[in-house]
Write an enzyme that holds these catalytic residues in place. Structure first.
Site, short mmCIF file in Angstrom:
data_model
loop_
_atom_site.label_atom_id
_atom_site.label_comp_id
_atom_site.label_asym_id
_atom_site.label_seq_id
_atom_site.Cartn_x
_atom_site.Cartn_y
_atom_site.Cartn_z
N SER A 17 0.84 -1.19 0.00
CA SER A 17 0.00 0.00 0.00
C SER A 17 0.88 1.24 0.00
CB SER A 17 -0.90 0.02 1.23
OG SER A 17 -1.50 1.30 1.36
N SER A 47 -11.68 2.30 5.89
CA SER A 47 -11.60 0.87 6.21
C SER A 47 -12.61 0.08 5.39
CB SER A 47 -11.79 0.62 7.71
OG SER A 47 -13.05 1.07 8.15
N ASP A 51 -21.59 1.59 5.62
CA ASP A 51 -20.36 2.02 4.96
C ASP A 51 -20.04 1.13 3.76
OD1 ASP A 51 -20.38 3.61 7.15
OD2 ASP A 51 -18.66 2.68 8.13
#
Ligand code: ADP
Ligand code: MG
Length: 368
Positions: A57, A116, A160
């Site tokens: 990442s 997240s 979410d």
């Protein structure tokens, strides 16, 4: 073992989200109105031929290297989300097809835009594509939600992940967290979405949310099994007559907030932005006074946004920190953002207040 289509150089993306209204309604199966925003986590990825998931990442150190069936759970770090998503998908029958990839993101972490969830959804989408494993959008959202719980122990609602998957360009997503029925709602084309981060991180989140939930639960029996969204706010005074003051306020927020989601949806569909602005103001006051999850910085940002010319503004997310969301006429959006940030920095010089100008985008998928 089945392998799907994920040729070298494939890019999968998953957006973050902002909730327009419907705060603290999800745990009691209520209504939410999130928007998938043009801040995304992207994964450049290919099928590796083995049974490992290897990811880097640009926003985090190290290499995540876990079993493709999710059976190895890292002790800490972002690899926990990766392994947890893999484990949930294995539980649903995905073959353990490995992949190699690199993550990059322009979605800020930890300020309530759900990086997240976007991470879970981008990994989940890639794992499904790699194995030719088909899931309905809400099945994938539910798997990613369980992964969040598995990874970091946060038992959040499904909003979410659902927003990151179901989002549509120029639209918000109306979701009933109880039945999972959903539909899109048009956003005004002449307005931009501003998210203004207070710079205050949500320290009290875990303990504060649990306490609010307990207090709310103490009032719920007066509904006799009805969901809060089935209650007319006009009934509240009678229903709450014998309920202690604090639980009564918590339930008042949840009932009125569900009603406000309905009013905002109707107003957006009618192009009545004055009513949207009024509902946002009432929603913010309700979170501040009845649910008691706002902080002075969020109250101040909402005031500043109104003074600068926002059509509608309220805190968004769980509270105790995080950001406000505002609808602002497109041609004034940059000026309003600058005015609010200047005003906030003058009031709280120690806070890193940042404005993000966003638009509503499509949910997660493969970039072609
Ligand atoms: P939020 O979801 O509000 O942004 P969270 O604390 O729930 O905040 O999630 C942030 C965590 O998600 C980070 O600590 C990190 O573990 C993970 N994460 C998010 N984006 C990335 C990324 N681009 N690369 C690696 N990990 C990420
Ligand atoms: Mg999160």
């Amino acid at each position: 073992m089945r392998t799907g289509s994920l040729p070298p150089g494939s890019v999968v993306r998953a957006p973050g989200r902002a909730n327009l209204i419907g705060e603290h309604t999800d745990h009691t199966d209520g209504l939410v109105l999130p928007v998938a925003i043009d801040r995304t986590v992207r994964l450049t990825v290919e099928v590796s031929g083995g049974d490992r998931i290897r990811l880097t990442s640009a926003q985090a150190p190290g290499v995540v290297d876990v079993a493709a069936d999710g059976s190895e759970v890292p002790a800490d770090g972002w690899g926990r989300y990766v392994a947890a998503v893999a484990a949930e998908l294995t539980g649903l029958g995905r073959d353990p097809v490995g992949l190699t990839g690199a993550l990059d993101s322009d979605l800020p972490q930890g300020c309530g835009l759900s990086s997240s969830a976007a991470l879970e959804v981008v990994v989940g989408t890639a794992l499904c594509l790699a194995a030719g494993f088909g899931l309905e959008p809400l099945q994938l959202a539910a798997a990613c939600r369980r992964a969040e719980h598995r990874a970091v122990g946060v038992p959040s609602g499904i909003m979410d992940q659902a927003a990151s998957i179901l989002g549509r360009r120029g639209q918000a997503v109306l979701l009933d967290c109880g039945t999972l029925e959903h539909r899109t709602v048009p956003l005004p084309a002449d307005h931009a979405l501003l998210l203004i981060d207070s710079g205050v991180r949500r320290q009290l989140e875990t303990s504060g949310y649990a306490e609010r939930s307990r207090e709310l639960a103490a009032a719920l029996p007066v509904l006799g099994g009805r969901r809060p969204l089935e209650v007319d706010p006009a009934e509240l005074d009678d229903l709450l007559a014998d309920v202690d003051a604090v639980p009564a306020r918590r339930l008042r927020h949840v009932v009125t907030e569900n009603a406000r989601v309905g009013r905002v949806v109707a107003a957006l569909e009618a192009g009545d932005l004055v009513t949207v602005g009024r509902c946002f103001a009432e929603g913010h006051a309700s979170l501040r006074d009845d649910y008691e999850v706002s902080i002075p910085e969020l109250d101040g940002l909402v005031d500043l946004a109104g003074e600068a010319g926002a059509t509608a503004a309220r805190m968004t997310g769980g509270g105790f920190g995080g950001a406000i969301v505002a609808l602002v006429p497109v041609d004034r959006a940059d000026d309003v953002a600058a005015e609010v940030v200047d005003g906030a920095r003058a009031r709280w010089p120690q806070r890193e207040v940042v404005a993000h100008r966003c638009s509503a985008v499509d949910g997660a998928g493969l970039l072609t």
